[in-house]
Scaffold this motif. Structure first.
Motif, PDB file in Angstrom:
ATOM      1  N   VAL A  15       0.762  -1.288   0.150  1.00  0.00           N
ATOM      2  CA  VAL A  15       0.111   0.126   0.123  1.00  0.00           C
ATOM      3  C   VAL A  15       0.815   1.230   0.144  1.00  0.00           C
ATOM      4  N   ILE A  16       1.957   1.258   0.744  1.00  0.00           N
ATOM      5  CA  ILE A  16       2.961   2.176   0.441  1.00  0.00           C
ATOM      6  C   ILE A  16       3.419   2.741  -0.705  1.00  0.00           C
ATOM      7  N   ARG A  17       3.576   1.645  -1.455  1.00  0.00           N
ATOM      8  CA  ARG A  17       4.159   1.826  -2.917  1.00  0.00           C
ATOM      9  C   ARG A  17       3.052   2.342  -3.852  1.00  0.00           C
ATOM     10  N   GLU A  18       1.796   1.674  -3.456  1.00  0.00           N
ATOM     11  CA  GLU A  18       0.578   2.194  -4.175  1.00  0.00           C
ATOM     12  C   GLU A  18       0.304   3.604  -3.974  1.00  0.00           C
ATOM     13  N   LEU A  31       4.139  12.337   0.980  1.00  0.00           N
ATOM     14  CA  LEU A  31       4.394  12.271   2.606  1.00  0.00           C
ATOM     15  C   LEU A  31       3.989  10.772   2.763  1.00  0.00           C
ATOM     16  N   SER A  32       4.057   9.863   1.716  1.00  0.00           N
ATOM     17  CA  SER A  32       3.623   8.470   1.865  1.00  0.00           C
ATOM     18  C   SER A  32       4.942   7.715   1.856  1.00  0.00           C
ATOM     19  N   GLN A  33       5.524   7.384   0.685  1.00  0.00           N
ATOM     20  CA  GLN A  33       6.725   6.374   0.972  1.00  0.00           C
ATOM     21  C   GLN A  33       7.643   7.162   1.474  1.00  0.00           C
ATOM     22  N   GLY A  34       8.355   6.560   2.206  1.00  0.00           N
ATOM     23  CA  GLY A  34       9.808   7.224   3.059  1.00  0.00           C
ATOM     24  C   GLY A  34      10.881   7.390   1.953  1.00  0.00           C
ATOM     25  N   PHE A  35      11.105   8.289   1.204  1.00  0.00           N
ATOM     26  CA  PHE A  35      12.214   8.467   0.719  1.00  0.00           C
ATOM     27  C   PHE A  35      12.130  10.039   0.375  1.00  0.00           C
ATOM     28  N   ALA A  96      17.653  -3.537   2.405  1.00  0.00           N
ATOM     29  CA  ALA A  96      17.378  -4.123   3.813  1.00  0.00           C
ATOM     30  C   ALA A  96      16.114  -5.162   3.481  1.00  0.00           C
ATOM     31  N   THR A  97      15.223  -4.967   2.264  1.00  0.00           N
ATOM     32  CA  THR A  97      14.089  -5.704   2.178  1.00  0.00           C
ATOM     33  C   THR A  97      14.398  -7.255   1.652  1.00  0.00           C
ATOM     34  N   GLU A  98      15.589  -7.126   0.728  1.00  0.00           N
ATOM     35  CA  GLU A  98      15.960  -8.635   0.509  1.00  0.00           C
ATOM     36  C   GLU A  98      16.886  -9.348   1.788  1.00  0.00           C
ATOM     37  N   PHE A 120       3.490  -2.573  12.558  1.00  0.00           N
ATOM     38  CA  PHE A 120       4.853  -2.869  11.934  1.00  0.00           C
ATOM     39  C   PHE A 120       4.929  -2.395  10.570  1.00  0.00           C
ATOM     40  N   TYR A 121       6.395  -2.138  10.177  1.00  0.00           N
ATOM     41  CA  TYR A 121       6.592  -2.007   8.760  1.00  0.00           C
ATOM     42  C   TYR A 121       6.035  -2.986   7.924  1.00  0.00           C
ATOM     43  N   GLU A 122       4.993  -2.363   6.915  1.00  0.00           N
ATOM     44  CA  GLU A 122       4.495  -3.305   6.084  1.00  0.00           C
ATOM     45  C   GLU A 122       5.030  -4.583   5.421  1.00  0.00           C
ATOM     46  N   ASN A 169      11.738   2.883  15.087  1.00  0.00           N
ATOM     47  CA  ASN A 169      10.770   1.996  14.481  1.00  0.00           C
ATOM     48  C   ASN A 169       9.955   3.131  13.449  1.00  0.00           C
ATOM     49  N   ASN A 170       9.726   2.267  12.347  1.00  0.00           N
ATOM     50  CA  ASN A 170       8.704   2.756  11.263  1.00  0.00           C
ATOM     51  C   ASN A 170       7.496   1.946  11.544  1.00  0.00           C
ATOM     52  N   PRO A 171       6.164   2.283  11.835  1.00  0.00           N
ATOM     53  CA  PRO A 171       5.955   3.795  11.585  1.00  0.00           C
ATOM     54  C   PRO A 171       5.809   4.631  12.982  1.00  0.00           C
ATOM     55  N   ILE A 200      17.645   0.313  10.132  1.00  0.00           N
ATOM     56  CA  ILE A 200      17.919   1.218   9.079  1.00  0.00           C
ATOM     57  C   ILE A 200      17.897   2.542   9.407  1.00  0.00           C
ATOM     58  N   TYR A 201      17.214   2.895  10.524  1.00  0.00           N
ATOM     59  CA  TYR A 201      16.972   4.426  10.770  1.00  0.00           C
ATOM     60  C   TYR A 201      18.214   4.752  11.810  1.00  0.00           C
ATOM     61  N   GLU A 202      19.042   3.686  12.130  1.00  0.00           N
ATOM     62  CA  GLU A 202      20.112   3.839  13.196  1.00  0.00           C
ATOM     63  C   GLU A 202      20.816   5.454  13.445  1.00  0.00           C
ATOM     64  N   SER A 231      20.097   3.236   2.360  1.00  0.00           N
ATOM     65  CA  SER A 231      19.049   4.009   1.724  1.00  0.00           C
ATOM     66  C   SER A 231      18.657   5.236   2.376  1.00  0.00           C
ATOM     67  N   LYS A 232      18.356   5.070   3.953  1.00  0.00           N
ATOM     68  CA  LYS A 232      18.026   6.285   4.555  1.00  0.00           C
ATOM     69  C   LYS A 232      18.897   7.017   4.971  1.00  0.00           C
ATOM     70  N   THR A 233      20.043   6.461   5.412  1.00  0.00           N
ATOM     71  CA  THR A 233      21.234   7.234   6.003  1.00  0.00           C
ATOM     72  C   THR A 233      22.003   8.208   4.979  1.00  0.00           C
ATOM     73  N   TYR A 316      11.730   8.892  10.587  1.00  0.00           N
ATOM     74  CA  TYR A 316      11.146  10.069   9.842  1.00  0.00           C
ATOM     75  C   TYR A 316       9.910  10.083   9.536  1.00  0.00           C
ATOM     76  N   TYR A 317       8.953   9.311  10.583  1.00  0.00           N
ATOM     77  CA  TYR A 317       7.453   9.086  10.215  1.00  0.00           C
ATOM     78  C   TYR A 317       6.682   9.748  11.320  1.00  0.00           C
ATOM     79  N   ILE A 318       5.467  10.286  11.228  1.00  0.00           N
ATOM     80  CA  ILE A 318       4.553  10.591  12.179  1.00  0.00           C
ATOM     81  C   ILE A 318       3.280   9.908  12.075  1.00  0.00           C
ATOM     82  N   VAL A 366      -3.218   7.508  10.033  1.00  0.00           N
ATOM     83  CA  VAL A 366      -2.399   7.785   8.676  1.00  0.00           C
ATOM     84  C   VAL A 366      -1.150   8.040   8.940  1.00  0.00           C
ATOM     85  N   ARG A 367      -0.200   7.485   8.224  1.00  0.00           N
ATOM     86  CA  ARG A 367       1.251   7.545   8.682  1.00  0.00           C
ATOM     87  C   ARG A 367       1.816   8.756   7.530  1.00  0.00           C
ATOM     88  N   PHE A 368       2.523   9.895   8.036  1.00  0.00           N
ATOM     89  CA  PHE A 368       3.242  10.825   7.397  1.00  0.00           C
ATOM     90  C   PHE A 368       4.575  10.682   7.414  1.00  0.00           C
TER      91      PHE A 368
HETATM   92  N1  GLN Z   1      10.606   2.241   4.156  1.00  0.00           N
HETATM   93  C1  GLN Z   1       9.848   2.974   3.496  1.00  0.00           C
HETATM   94  C2  GLN Z   1       8.347   3.265   3.992  1.00  0.00           C
HETATM   95  O1  GLN Z   1       7.964   2.601   5.092  1.00  0.00           O
HETATM   96  C3  GLN Z   1       9.717   2.697   1.967  1.00  0.00           C
HETATM   97  C4  GLN Z   1      10.214   1.218   1.847  1.00  0.00           C
HETATM   98  C5  GLN Z   1       9.894   0.846   0.366  1.00  0.00           C
HETATM   99  O2  GLN Z   1       8.813   1.391  -0.367  1.00  0.00           O
HETATM  100  N2  GLN Z   1      10.712  -0.047  -0.030  1.00  0.00           N
HETATM  101  O3  GLN Z   1       7.942   4.200   3.539  1.00  0.00           O
END
Ligand code: GLN
Length: 393
Positions: A15-18, A31-35, A96-98, A120-122, A169-171, A200-202, A231-233, A316-318, A366-368
């Motif tokens: 859903v994040i990527r959608e 403000l959806s996908q964390g990049f 980190a996904t793989e 949890f992170y999706e 932690n995400n989210p 990943i957010y260390e 990715s994030k750092t 970096y989420y609320i 909802v997560r921003f």
């Molecule tokens: N970690 C990011 C998030 O939660 C995105 C991760 C991803 O899409 N691979 O938004």
């Protein structure tokens, strides 16, 4: 046609990527996908193009170019207090996904249980399902996302193979304390379970928060798999370079899965990643300062617009409570709320249900994300202020 894989029927696409696709179609503020929407550091962009121009364009060593494994091992010792041998304990993966999927596939047998903190992170849901694990969820209780020790203890049993920890932690923005990690470590020891930590957010921490790596705690080095990524750092989420650090025996199992899943992470970006890992301390303090400002700004914006939220301590989420605004937007769920919000303001978020096993639990959130330029956050602030001023129904 014969039936397709039953496992893939058990989850949906992310859903994040959608939401990123929905946002792009609406030309909105993502403000959806964390990049980040700002540039990656010049120095690593240069290192990547230099690697390409030097001809480092063929397959890498499948488990990671030596230069990068050595850089990872050095940094893990200095920042995380983790001792690892780059020859035997480090696997470089496609993000980190793989690393997470390869780790789960390397340790899980059908029917094994994994403990996952909720929200949890999706990715952990489908990641677990693809490996054949049975998830058991343990609640992080708002507003401070605390753990109920009794609940955690009851989640462990003979079938528990591993626990997944994501700190910061995400989210939720929770940063696991040393005491919480000690408690988790104790339970892992008692039940002979592995710990898989996604760190990943260390470097994205606020105030006096400190990052503690579970693998650095006494007795945990033999049973912890530490996952991370550039990715994030270093603001290069599209490069797909991550890693897993684990004792030799676990690493050799992870490396086998990784080898046949992806062969390797992109060679030139691995060399650029080695450059990034040698950045001086000032890089990290600047990153923290930047995100600290963005965090306060978005927090004030959201509270001003009628959301209820807690200040994140890391990442970096609320995760914001939408109860006070749902009726106003004519939304009966987090999903309809996020779609209405894009329509009315152009601001894209992630529906809270993406972070829960039972959709209902995330219906009022909802997560921003705030890893964005000040310009973007200013525009978001204006857009959300309009929401408050004008009747929208
Ligand atoms: N970690 C990011 C998030 O939660 C995105 C991760 C991803 O899409 N691979 O938004």
């Amino acid at each position: 046609m014969k039936r397709l894989s039953g496992i893939t029927e058990s989850f949906t696409e992310s859903v994040i990527r959608e939401m990123t696709r929905v946002c792009d179609a609406a030309n909105g503020y993502n403000l959806s996908q964390g990049f980040p929407d700002f540039e990656s550091p010049d120095e690593i962009k240069r290192a990547a193009t230099e690697a390409i121009n030097k001809g480092l364009n063929q397959y890498p060593v499948t488990y990671g170019e030596r230069e990068l494994r050595e850089a990872i091992s050095r940094k893990a010792r200095a920042y995380n207090g983790i001792i690892s041998d780059p020859e035997t304990d480090v696997t470089v993966t496609c993000g980190a996904t793989e690393a997470m999927i390869a780790t789960l596939k390397a340790i899980i047998n059908p029917g094994d249980e994994i403990i996952v903190f909720e929200p949890f992170y999706e990715n952990y849901g489908p990641g677990g399902m693809l490996s054949g694990a049975v998830p058991r969820y343990v609640t992080l209780h708002p507003p401070d996302w605390s753990i109920d020790p009794g609940e955690l203890e009851r989640a462990f049993n003979d079938r528990t193979k591993a626990i997944i920890i994501n700190t910061p932690n995400n989210p939720t923005g929770k940063v696991f304390t040393r005491e919480e990690l000690d408690m988790i470590g104790g339970l892992c020891g008692r039940w002979d379970a592995f710990a898989i930590t996604d760190e990943i957010y260390e470097h994205i921490l606020y105030g006096n928060e400190r990052h503690v790596s579970l693998a650095s705690l006494p007795g945990m080095e033999d049973r912890t798999i530490t996952i991370n990524s550039i990715s994030k750092t270093y603001s290069v989420t599209g490069w797909r370079v991550g890693w897993a650090i684990a004792p030799k025996k676990i690493t050799s199992s992870i490396r086998k899965v990784h080898d046949f899943l992806t062969v390797g992470a992109p060679t030139p970006f691995q060399h650029a990643a080695a450059t990034a890992l040698a950045f001086p301390e000032a890089y990290y303090s600047n990153l923290r300062a930047r995100y600290s400002e963005a965090r306060s700004f978005l927090f004030d914006t959201l509270v001003g617009a009628g959301f209820r939220c807690a200040m994140p301590k890391g990442a970096y989420y609320i995760l914001a409570d939408i109860s006070g605004l749902m009726e106003r937007l004519g939304a009966d769920s987090d999903v309809s709320f996020s779609h209405k919000l894009i329509e009315l303001t152009g601001v894209a978020t992630v529906p809270g249900s993406s972070f829960y096993s039972v959709k209902e639990k995330g219906r009022r959130h909802v997560r921003f994300c705030f890893c964005k330029r000040q310009e973007t956050l200013d525009a978001v602030s204006d857009a959300l202020a309009r929401l408050r001023e004008s009747p929208v129904l």
